[in-house]
Design a protein around this motif. Structure first.
Motif, short mmCIF file in Angstrom:
data_model
loop_
_atom_site.label_atom_id
_atom_site.label_comp_id
_atom_site.label_asym_id
_atom_site.label_seq_id
_atom_site.Cartn_x
_atom_site.Cartn_y
_atom_site.Cartn_z
N UNK A 118 -15.17 6.30 -10.69
CA UNK A 118 -16.35 6.85 -10.04
C UNK A 118 -17.49 5.84 -10.19
N UNK A 119 -18.52 6.07 -9.37
CA UNK A 119 -19.73 5.29 -9.57
C UNK A 119 -20.91 6.25 -9.62
N UNK A 120 -21.64 6.29 -10.71
CA UNK A 120 -21.46 5.56 -11.97
C UNK A 120 -20.11 5.89 -12.61
N UNK A 121 -19.57 4.99 -13.40
CA UNK A 121 -18.21 5.18 -13.93
C UNK A 121 -18.11 6.30 -14.95
N UNK A 122 -16.99 7.00 -14.88
CA UNK A 122 -16.66 8.00 -15.88
C UNK A 122 -16.04 7.30 -17.08
N UNK A 123 -15.71 8.09 -18.10
CA UNK A 123 -15.06 7.49 -19.27
C UNK A 123 -13.56 7.28 -19.05
N UNK A 124 -13.06 7.71 -17.91
CA UNK A 124 -11.63 7.59 -17.64
C UNK A 124 -11.38 6.29 -16.87
N UNK A 125 -10.54 5.45 -17.41
CA UNK A 125 -10.15 4.21 -16.75
C UNK A 125 -8.63 4.15 -16.65
#
Length: 114
Positions: free
Chosen positions: A97-104
């Motif tokens: 997501x943007x802004x990024x979530x903690x999931x990569x």
């Protein structure tokens, strides 16, 4: 639970093309803008391209005119078409997501080399 699975990377010669795909599960895709990020060895992860739910796009200056981000809201997939690739595009590419979530996700390696 959020899952992000990137694919499509590989080894390509300078000037070549690749198309990356990201399958997103969970609510992240339907709620947020999505982005493609990359991290080269020894460097910080950076945002390459971003697309809103409505399809508006933004690109890093380094890829503008060469990369195209798109999304398919029907199957929760985001794509990155990369043309005119350069050696400096070599990196592991991730979606989030943007802004990024903690999931990569695990990312997909792109190597541009002759």
């Amino acid at each position: 639970q959020v899952q992000l699975v990137e694919s499509g990377g590989g080894l390509v010669q300078p000037g070549g093309s690749l198309r990356l795909s990201c399958a997103a599960s969970g609510s992240i895709f339907s709620i947020y803008a999505m982005g493609w990020y990359r991290q080269a060895t020894g460097k910080q992860r950076e945002l390459v391209a971003r697309i809103t739910r409505g399809g508006a796009t933004n690109y890093a200056d380094s890829v503008k005119g060469r990369f195209t981000i798109s999304r398919n809201n029907a199957d929760n997939t985001v794509y990155l078409q990369m043309n005119s690739l350069k050696p400096e595009d070599t990196a592991v590419y991730y979606c989030n997501a943007h802004p990024p979530s903690r999931y990569w996700g695990q990312g997909t390696q792109v190597t541009v080399s002759s």
